[in-house]
Enzyme design. Structure first.
Site, short mmCIF file in Angstrom:
data_model
loop_
_atom_site.label_atom_id
_atom_site.label_comp_id
_atom_site.label_asym_id
_atom_site.label_seq_id
_atom_site.Cartn_x
_atom_site.Cartn_y
_atom_site.Cartn_z
N HIS A 179 26.25 -9.56 12.32
CA HIS A 179 27.38 -10.48 12.51
C HIS A 179 28.67 -9.70 12.66
O HIS A 179 28.94 -8.77 11.91
CB HIS A 179 27.49 -11.49 11.35
CG HIS A 179 27.48 -10.87 9.99
ND1 HIS A 179 26.33 -10.43 9.38
CD2 HIS A 179 28.48 -10.62 9.11
CE1 HIS A 179 26.62 -9.93 8.19
NE2 HIS A 179 27.93 -10.03 8.01
N HIS A 185 32.72 -9.88 12.41
CA HIS A 185 33.78 -10.66 11.75
C HIS A 185 35.02 -10.68 12.64
O HIS A 185 35.43 -9.64 13.17
CB HIS A 185 34.21 -9.99 10.44
CG HIS A 185 33.19 -9.97 9.35
ND1 HIS A 185 33.23 -10.82 8.28
CD2 HIS A 185 32.10 -9.19 9.15
CE1 HIS A 185 32.23 -10.56 7.45
NE2 HIS A 185 31.53 -9.56 7.96
P1 AMP Z 1 28.85 -9.12 5.22
O1 AMP Z 1 29.33 -8.59 3.90
O2 AMP Z 1 29.43 -8.41 6.41
O3 AMP Z 1 27.33 -9.21 5.25
O4 AMP Z 1 29.44 -10.59 5.34
C1 AMP Z 1 28.72 -11.74 5.09
C2 AMP Z 1 29.69 -12.88 5.23
O5 AMP Z 1 28.93 -14.07 5.31
C3 AMP Z 1 30.66 -13.03 4.07
O6 AMP Z 1 31.99 -12.94 4.57
C4 AMP Z 1 30.33 -14.41 3.50
O7 AMP Z 1 31.48 -15.09 3.07
C5 AMP Z 1 29.68 -15.09 4.67
N1 AMP Z 1 28.74 -16.15 4.35
C6 AMP Z 1 27.75 -16.14 3.42
N2 AMP Z 1 27.06 -17.28 3.44
C7 AMP Z 1 27.61 -18.05 4.41
C8 AMP Z 1 27.33 -19.37 4.93
N3 AMP Z 1 26.34 -20.12 4.44
N4 AMP Z 1 28.13 -19.83 5.92
C9 AMP Z 1 29.11 -19.07 6.42
N5 AMP Z 1 29.42 -17.83 6.00
C10 AMP Z 1 28.68 -17.32 4.99
#
Ligand code: AMP
Ligand code: ZN
Length: 148
Positions: free
Chosen positions: A105, A107
């Protein structure tokens, strides 16, 4: 949406499959963009391939290009919508880099002149002290590997 989750244990696969709700802001055949549920700024958006791949290296080039294409198109729209001054666009690419959800993903994090945040340079605790020879060697090795 009726795509079966590629990985039943993956939150983002389950979002793609419609099993977990998300605030979708853009969707193409292979890519989904939705608001981060725990945003670092208003408009914090995640862009994912619908298929489960953990890191950039795991993702087929064409699909990764589609993710980058959506990031390219969406980032100025997010900034404009939120009236942001700038944004950080970044991947935590692998667990050691802070990736918590093992589904690729990107950001998009809107930034504001007075938000008190940090640039991407702040993500590493301390900088290595590399000599010119070491930098030359690293550049040569990356370049050589890229050509193989
Ligand atoms: P990372 O640390 O780069 O893996 O970021 C994961 C991101 O996913 C974090 O910013 C979380 O806030 C976000 N996240 C986790 N669960 C969900 C969800 N169900 N819907 C949207 N974002 C999410
Ligand atoms: Zn997944």
């Amino acid at each position: 949406m009726s795509v079966e989750p590629t990985d039943e244990d993956c939150i983002f696969c389950r979002i793609v499959a419609g099993e977990i709700p998300s605030r979708t802001v853009h969707e193409t055949e292979n890519v989904l963009a939705f608001l981060d549920a725990n945003p670092l700024a208003p408009g914090h958006t995640l862009v994912i391939p619908k298929a489960h791949h953990e890191t950039l290296a795991d993702t087929p080039e064409e699909l990764a290009s589609e993710v980058f294409s959506v990031l390219y198109g969406l980032t100025p729209i997010v900034e404009e919508t939120i009236d942001a001054d700038a944004s950080n666009v970044a991947f935590n690419n692998g667990e050691a880099a802070g990736q918590e959800i093992p589904h690729l993903h990107g950001h998009v994090i809107p930034r504001f002149e007075d938000d008190g945040g940090n640039p991407i340079h702040a993500i590493v605790g301390s900088r290595p002290d590399l000599s010119d020879d070491e930098l030359d060697d690293i550049a040569e090795r990356i370049s050589a590997n890229h050509q193989t």
